[in-house]
Write an enzyme that holds these catalytic residues in place. Structure first.
Site, PDB file in Angstrom:
ATOM      1  N   GLN A  22      17.485  26.971   7.568  1.00  0.00           N
ATOM      2  CA  GLN A  22      18.733  26.625   6.895  1.00  0.00           C
ATOM      3  C   GLN A  22      19.724  25.951   7.826  1.00  0.00           C
ATOM      4  OE1 GLN A  22      21.348  30.514   6.597  1.00  0.00           O
ATOM      5  NE2 GLN A  22      19.194  31.056   6.198  1.00  0.00           N
TER       6      GLN A  22
ATOM      7  N   HIS B 261      24.250  25.024   7.744  1.00  0.00           N
ATOM      8  CA  HIS B 261      25.519  25.214   7.047  1.00  0.00           C
ATOM      9  C   HIS B 261      26.375  23.966   7.187  1.00  0.00           C
ATOM     10  CE1 HIS B 261      24.261  29.303   6.674  1.00  0.00           C
ATOM     11  NE2 HIS B 261      24.317  29.513   7.965  1.00  0.00           N
TER      12      HIS B 261
ATOM     13  N   GLU C 265      28.664  30.758  12.375  1.00  0.00           N
ATOM     14  CA  GLU C 265      28.154  32.128  12.493  1.00  0.00           C
ATOM     15  C   GLU C 265      28.007  32.516  13.968  1.00  0.00           C
ATOM     16  OE1 GLU C 265      25.147  32.102   8.608  1.00  0.00           O
ATOM     17  OE2 GLU C 265      24.324  32.162  10.638  1.00  0.00           O
TER      18      GLU C 265
ATOM     19  N   HIS D 260      18.523  26.471  11.778  1.00  0.00           N
ATOM     20  CA  HIS D 260      18.155  27.756  12.361  1.00  0.00           C
ATOM     21  C   HIS D 260      17.432  28.628  11.343  1.00  0.00           C
ATOM     22  CE1 HIS D 260      22.079  28.483  10.426  1.00  0.00           C
ATOM     23  NE2 HIS D 260      21.671  29.735  10.256  1.00  0.00           N
TER      24      HIS D 260
ATOM     25  N   ARG E 212      19.091  25.044   2.360  1.00  0.00           N
ATOM     26  CA  ARG E 212      17.800  25.530   2.851  1.00  0.00           C
ATOM     27  C   ARG E 212      16.803  24.390   2.987  1.00  0.00           C
ATOM     28  NH1 ARG E 212      20.070  29.182  -0.619  1.00  0.00           N
ATOM     29  NH2 ARG E 212      20.423  31.263   0.284  1.00  0.00           N
TER      30      ARG E 212
END
Length: 416
Positions: A97, A99, A134, A271, A290
């Site tokens: 995935q 972001h 993240e 990642h 994804r």
């Protein structure tokens, strides 16, 4: 201060025991992949008022944003808790995935709203208008794929695959030959994009190539000098046989974090977490594009617009100490920072590094949260929301305790 009860997400890739063992409670019997600690509207924690009345944490915050979030957080992020904390326990690989950036998230969310895509539609890419940087703190040995390795390194792995296939008298699939050629291009970004795009868009040709590679390696073909990458590839294929992510994993850095090691993941970083237990902190968003290793929606064109095709080193975060005995992990994001708190039974209190709101979760022993306005004792497995107005807060060992206490606290990164 409010003790909070938190939501478990039972995704199929989750461990059935890790979170329960960490928090000292009975396992549910099913997969427990993530515990969400925060106010994201999809699974907000539940705040417990002193009189026993309960309230969703997002509703509590909305009832008095100034008191709960403080002026700095309100000005920077608006009337929402800017971060989301999770306990994450991966027994099998998560999806490959990426972001979006904040700009991409805002544009994509508005575009899908204008197109009438339902908020909970399975084929929706953007669940909200926020980005999702993240950070993961490993609590156990933790394995992950994170960012692109150099094209030359990846080319060496694919050349090795071509060699072992040839040595086994197996025709080298054209897609392997083409990826080797892609990765030989002079411009790194062009090379990575060409190889990644070929694999993710390759369909049955990629699946067939994976089958041939796996069969030859399983028959005893040499893994050296790429044992780590090829072993991980074989493990991933067991969970998602023939998925393009199996070969894409060879384009990515393979991380093996020891407990206490930390990495951060900025927008555009491809990642996948593979195995392990950790404390994950992120901006409060559920935007995930994804690329494989999942039965969920994959939008390849949108993914390709979002990926940053550049080879980077591992984005580690080192602990920084303060004169107050604080152990802080500060990624380059404004939304959050993480504080690890360890208190022997006779230790002096540690100040909570708090700018704006904070959450605390205890994973060992017990602690006492003490502010000029109130106090709250938390045992192992308990968590709390601390409004901005409660600051300053000190974290004490509980009187008479015999066990070292360990807790994690998350607040904004605005004080950095």
């Amino acid at each position: 201060m409010y003790q909070i009860e938190n939501v478990l997400r039972p995704y199929a890739w989750g461990s059935t025991t890790a979170i329960a063992e960490l928090l000292g409670r009975q396992a549910s019997g099913g997969p427990e992949a993530e515990m969400w600690i925060g106010a994201h509207p999809d699974s907000p924690s539940t705040a417990i008022h002193p009189n026993g009345v309960t309230q969703p944490l997002d509703a509590l915050i909305a009832s008095d944003p100034q008191r709960n979030l403080g002026s700095e957080s309100l000005a920077e992020f608006g009337p929402r808790l800017p971060f989301l904390t999770k306990l994450l326990a991966a027994e099998q690989p998560l999806s490959l995935q990426v972001h979006p950036s904040l700009e991409q998230a805002r544009e994509g969310f508005a575009r899908e709203n204008a197109a009438g895509v339902a908020p909970d539609a399975a084929d929706r890419n953007y669940r909200d208008d926020n980005h999702k940087p993240e950070m993961i703190f490993a609590l156990t040995p933790f394995k992950a794929l994170c960012g692109f390795r150099s094209p030359a390194d990846s080319r060496g792995i694919f050349e090795h695959l071509a060699h072992v296939l040839d040595s086994a008298a197996v025709d080298i699939p054209q897609v392997i030959t083409d990826v080797v050629s892609d990765l030989g291009q002079a411009e790194p970004a062009t090379a990575l994009k060409a190889a990644f795009s070929r694999l993710i868009e390759g369909g049955s040709a990629v699946s067939d190539a994976i089958d041939e590679v796996v069969a030859v390696l399983a028959a005893g073909a040499p893994l050296e000098p790429h044992r780590q990458a090829l072993t991980a590839m074989l493990d991933i294929n067991q969970a998602f046989p023939g998925d393009p992510g199996v070969l894409i994993s060879l384009l990515l850095n393979h991380l093996s974090l020891e407990p206490g090691e930390v990495v951060y993941l900025p927008a555009g970083n491809v990642h996948a977490y593979l195995h392990g237990l950790g404390v994950e902190v992120m901006a409060s968003s559920d935007n995930v594009l994804r690329g494989g290793l999942t039965p969920k929606h994959v939008d390849v064109p949108e993914l390709l617009k979002t990926v940053r095709f550049e080879a980077l080193g591992v984005p580690s975060v080192e602990a920084s100490g303060t004169e107050f005995g604080q152990e802080l992990y500060r990624p380059p994001f404004k939304e959050f920072q993480l504080q690890r708190i360890e208190l022997a039974p006779d230790a002096a209190p540690v100040p909570l590094a708090q700018t704006g709101p904070a959450v605390v979760v205890v994973v060992s022993g017990s602690v006492l949260l003490d502010s000029p306005k109130s106090d709250l004792q938390l045992g192992r497995g308990a968590a709390a929301f601390i409004p901005d107005i409660e600051a300053p807060v000190n974290v004490h060992p509980v009187q008479g305790a015999t066990e070292t206490a360990i807790a994690f606290a998350v607040t904004t990164g605005l004080g950095n």
